[in-house]
Design a protein around this motif. Structure first.
Motif, PDB file in Angstrom:
ATOM      1  N   GLY A  19       0.813  -1.211   0.000  1.00 13.11           N
ATOM      2  CA  GLY A  19       0.000   0.000   0.000  1.00 13.11           C
ATOM      3  C   GLY A  19       0.845   1.260   0.000  1.00 13.11           C
ATOM      4  N   LEU A  20       1.947   1.245   0.732  1.00  9.94           N
ATOM      5  CA  LEU A  20       2.831   2.419   0.768  1.00  9.94           C
ATOM      6  C   LEU A  20       3.504   2.656  -0.583  1.00  9.94           C
ATOM      7  N   VAL A  21       3.887   1.587  -1.264  1.00  9.29           N
ATOM      8  CA  VAL A  21       4.450   1.728  -2.613  1.00  9.29           C
ATOM      9  C   VAL A  21       3.408   2.331  -3.556  1.00  9.29           C
ATOM     10  N   PHE A  22       2.183   1.833  -3.476  1.00  6.75           N
ATOM     11  CA  PHE A  22       1.087   2.374  -4.289  1.00  6.75           C
ATOM     12  C   PHE A  22       0.911   3.861  -4.014  1.00  6.75           C
ATOM     13  N   ILE A  23       0.883   4.241  -2.733  1.00  6.04           N
ATOM     14  CA  ILE A  23       0.668   5.641  -2.367  1.00  6.04           C
ATOM     15  C   ILE A  23       1.782   6.522  -2.913  1.00  6.04           C
ATOM     16  N   ALA A  24       3.027   6.052  -2.812  1.00  8.50           N
ATOM     17  CA  ALA A  24       4.149   6.838  -3.324  1.00  8.50           C
ATOM     18  C   ALA A  24       4.018   7.073  -4.826  1.00  8.50           C
ATOM     19  N   CYS A  25       3.657   6.041  -5.578  1.00 11.56           N
ATOM     20  CA  CYS A  25       3.508   6.176  -7.036  1.00 11.56           C
ATOM     21  C   CYS A  25       2.371   7.126  -7.382  1.00 11.56           C
ATOM     22  N   MET A  26       1.239   6.974  -6.716  1.00 12.46           N
ATOM     23  CA  MET A  26       0.084   7.842  -6.990  1.00 12.46           C
ATOM     24  C   MET A  26       0.373   9.284  -6.584  1.00 12.46           C
ATOM     25  N   ALA A  27       1.121   9.471  -5.484  1.00 14.57           N
ATOM     26  CA  ALA A  27       1.456  10.828  -5.040  1.00 14.57           C
ATOM     27  C   ALA A  27       2.331  11.537  -6.068  1.00 14.57           C
ATOM     28  N   VAL A  28       3.280  10.809  -6.661  1.00 15.77           N
ATOM     29  CA  VAL A  28       4.121  11.408  -7.706  1.00 15.77           C
ATOM     30  C   VAL A  28       3.258  11.829  -8.893  1.00 15.77           C
ATOM     31  N   LEU A  29       2.343  10.977  -9.298  1.00 13.81           N
ATOM     32  CA  LEU A  29       1.483  11.291 -10.440  1.00 13.81           C
ATOM     33  C   LEU A  29       0.615  12.510 -10.171  1.00 13.81           C
ATOM     34  N   VAL A  30      -0.079  12.529  -9.041  1.00 16.39           N
ATOM     35  CA  VAL A  30      -0.999  13.631  -8.780  1.00 16.39           C
ATOM     36  C   VAL A  30      -0.242  14.932  -8.496  1.00 16.39           C
ATOM     37  N   SER A  31       0.952  14.850  -7.930  1.00 18.04           N
ATOM     38  CA  SER A  31       1.764  16.056  -7.730  1.00 18.04           C
ATOM     39  C   SER A  31       2.209  16.637  -9.065  1.00 18.04           C
ATOM     40  N   THR A  32       2.548  15.764 -10.002  1.00 18.27           N
ATOM     41  CA  THR A  32       2.918  16.222 -11.343  1.00 18.27           C
ATOM     42  C   THR A  32       1.746  16.946 -12.002  1.00 18.27           C
ATOM     43  N   ALA A  33       0.554  16.372 -11.886  1.00 21.41           N
ATOM     44  CA  ALA A  33      -0.641  17.011 -12.461  1.00 21.41           C
ATOM     45  C   ALA A  33      -0.909  18.351 -11.800  1.00 21.41           C
ATOM     46  N   ALA A  34      -0.785  18.410 -10.471  1.00 21.14           N
ATOM     47  CA  ALA A  34      -1.038  19.663  -9.755  1.00 21.14           C
ATOM     48  C   ALA A  34      -0.034  20.738 -10.154  1.00 21.14           C
ATOM     49  N   ALA A  35       1.248  20.365 -10.272  1.00 20.82           N
ATOM     50  CA  ALA A  35       2.269  21.334 -10.678  1.00 20.82           C
ATOM     51  C   ALA A  35       1.990  21.877 -12.077  1.00 20.82           C
ATOM     52  N   TYR A  36       1.557  21.012 -12.981  1.00 24.31           N
ATOM     53  CA  TYR A  36       1.222  21.453 -14.339  1.00 24.31           C
ATOM     54  C   TYR A  36       0.046  22.423 -14.310  1.00 24.31           C
ATOM     55  N   LEU A  37      -0.978  22.116 -13.491  1.00 23.99           N
ATOM     56  CA  LEU A  37      -2.156  22.968 -13.433  1.00 23.99           C
ATOM     57  C   LEU A  37      -1.852  24.330 -12.822  1.00 23.99           C
ATOM     58  N   LEU A  38      -0.874  24.396 -11.931  1.00 20.38           N
ATOM     59  CA  LEU A  38      -0.486  25.690 -11.371  1.00 20.38           C
ATOM     60  C   LEU A  38       0.165  26.568 -12.436  1.00 20.38           C
ATOM     61  N   ARG A  39       0.884  25.934 -13.365  1.00 20.63           N
ATOM     62  CA  ARG A  39       1.524  26.698 -14.447  1.00 20.63           C
ATOM     63  C   ARG A  39       0.543  27.041 -15.555  1.00 20.63           C
ATOM     64  N   ARG A  40      -0.375  26.092 -15.849  1.00 19.56           N
ATOM     65  CA  ARG A  40      -1.333  26.294 -16.948  1.00 19.56           C
ATOM     66  C   ARG A  40      -2.734  25.981 -16.432  1.00 19.56           C
ATOM     67  N   PRO A  41      -3.374  26.931 -15.743  1.00 15.85           N
ATOM     68  CA  PRO A  41      -4.700  26.677 -15.151  1.00 15.85           C
ATOM     69  C   PRO A  41      -5.745  26.357 -16.208  1.00 15.85           C
ATOM     70  N   VAL A  42      -6.744  25.557 -15.803  1.00 16.09           N
ATOM     71  CA  VAL A  42      -7.866  25.259 -16.682  1.00 16.09           C
ATOM     72  C   VAL A  42      -8.730  26.513 -16.784  1.00 16.09           C
ATOM     73  N   PRO A  43      -9.155  26.914 -17.987  1.00 15.15           N
ATOM     74  CA  PRO A  43     -10.020  28.103 -18.113  1.00 15.15           C
ATOM     75  C   PRO A  43     -11.291  27.945 -17.300  1.00 15.15           C
ATOM     76  N   ALA A  44     -11.685  29.018 -16.622  1.00 12.39           N
ATOM     77  CA  ALA A  44     -12.873  28.961 -15.771  1.00 12.39           C
ATOM     78  C   ALA A  44     -14.136  28.695 -16.569  1.00 12.39           C
ATOM     79  N   LYS A  45     -14.140  29.008 -17.849  1.00 19.26           N
ATOM     80  CA  LYS A  45     -15.333  28.837 -18.678  1.00 19.26           C
ATOM     81  C   LYS A  45     -15.503  27.407 -19.178  1.00 19.26           C
ATOM     82  N   ALA A  46     -14.557  26.493 -18.834  1.00 18.02           N
ATOM     83  CA  ALA A  46     -14.615  25.121 -19.365  1.00 18.02           C
ATOM     84  C   ALA A  46     -15.932  24.447 -19.013  1.00 18.02           C
TER      85      ALA A  46
END
Length: 396
Positions: free
Chosen positions: A369-396
């Protein structure tokens, strides 16, 4: 006024039918430890049995996802109820592991048929101007039904006789009642064509949607993976590490994640699409951290918090992801893009969960479970970092 009342009555009844179907897909969750004891299989087998469901959903979404547009909503939903009933019969008559595989596959086929058709049906039956309330009904029916499945099975398994039979017998009665209700509801597709005209939907990513699809797909994958782990191995973890053998309690913990997801999806209207996806990623990250703490220190309170926080994050991120990719897609390719997002999301239910099962043998369930959490945390952190640089338009 009478027309509005009839419309809302039909909308709510169709939502109840939707919920009954989804109840069946999560009904076995708190019962897996009992099946392990009865048939003597490993944690890996539990995750594979669970993941077979996702393959059924993906297959239907790709091959028959638009069938209700052609032959009508009621015909497809009745077929889905038939698959749900057949799945329940497999669990009722299970004398070996093969019955569980077939039962889960039939549940996946049922859910795949219902996901799009029932959502459309609920919204089409609502009176004019009721789209927002109808969306609430469809969302509550979908996620609420998924949450009620483990809760119902857990309570019956703990406090009633025949724990491996009564939950499915009750579900069969509910399915029969749902079929009777569905036959009395009106059809909303007026121009129908033969089923032979239905063609598989090919996943596709037009150029305008590619920038937003990456983080949206990652967040959807992680959110569904978190649900996959909760609904497949959390009862075993609760019994093995926390000595919680009460099936009603394990069912409630899983149900909380789905109920929190419902609340998260409904909060998108207030939060706004532009902020819901990054906030959902933050919720998923917090849920994963709480789950890591629960695994590390064997604390029940952290398990409950991870279900609530992670479920809320999943609801925010997934509805935000759907809105973002739909808003960025050309109208003539929107269905194909949404189908692609669902395929990625349901892959999250299967692939990581099986990975946890594979690792649980050599390193134990908690470390897996800890290995799973580490892998998922890397993925979702990558997505969050991308969204901070390129936010989704509010009108979507």
């Amino acid at each position: 006024m009478d027309g509005d009342r009839r419309g809302w009555r039909a909308c709510l009844l169709s939502g109840a039918v939707f919920a009954v179907c989804m109840v069946g897909t999560t009904l076995p969750t708190p019962l897996y430890p009992l099946y392990q004891e009865k048939f003597g299989f490993s944690e890996l087998t539990v995750t594979v049995v669970y993941a077979v469901y996702a393959f059924g959903v993906i297959g239907v979404l790709l091959l028959m996802g638009n069938a209700s547009d052609a032959v009508g909503r009621r015909a497809v939903l009745l077929c889905g109820l038939g698959f749900a009933a057949a799945g329940a019969v497999c669990f009722l008559g299970a004398t070996g592991l093969g019955w569980l595989y077939v039962g889960r596959l039939l549940s996946g086929l049922s859910a795949g048929l219902f996901t799009g058709a029932a959502t459309a049906y609920v919204m089409e039956l609502a009176p004019s101007g009721g789209a927002s309330r109808a969306t609430f009904v469809a969302t509550a029916a979908n996620m609420g039904g998924l949450g009620c499945g483990p809760l119902l099975a857990g309570v019956l398994a703990q406090y009633a006789p025949w724990p491996l039979y009564l939950p499915f017998a009750v579900h069969l009665v509910l399915v029969a009642a749902s079929a009777a209700v569905l036959l009395r509801l009106p059809e909303t597709v007026q121009e129908r064509v033969p089923l032979s005209t239905v063609r598989p939907q090919r996943p596709g990513l037009p150029a305008p949607v590619r920038a937003v699809f990456g983080p949206a797909a990652i967040a959807s994958f992680v959110g569904f993976a978190l649900f996959g782990v909760f609904t497949s191995v959390s009862p075993e973890f609760l019994a093995e590490s926390l000595d919680v053998t009460n099936h009603a309690v394990s069912g409630l913990v899983v149900a909380l994640a789905f109920f929190a997801s419902t609340a998260g999806q409904l909060a998108v209207g207030r939060v706004g699409v532009g902020r819901s996806l990054p906030l959902g990623c933050a919720g998923l990250l917090a849920g994963l951290a709480l789950l890591a703490g629960a695994l590390r220190w064997d604390l029940m309170a952290l398990v409950v918090l991870s279900a609530v926080v992670g479920g809320g994050g999943q609801g925010l991120s997934f509805r935000g992801a759907l809105a973002a990719v739909a808003g960025a897609s050309p109208a003539d390719r929107r269905a194909a893009v949404i189908s692609t997002l669902f395929v990625v999301a349901y892959a999250g239910i299967s692939v990581p969960v099986i990975g946890v099962g594979v690792l649980s043998g050599p390193i134990g369930l908690e470390n897996a479970g800890l290995v799973f959490i580490a892998c998922m945390a890397v993925l979702v952190s990558t997505a969050a970092a991308y969204l901070l640089r390129r936010p989704v338009p509010a009108k979507a």
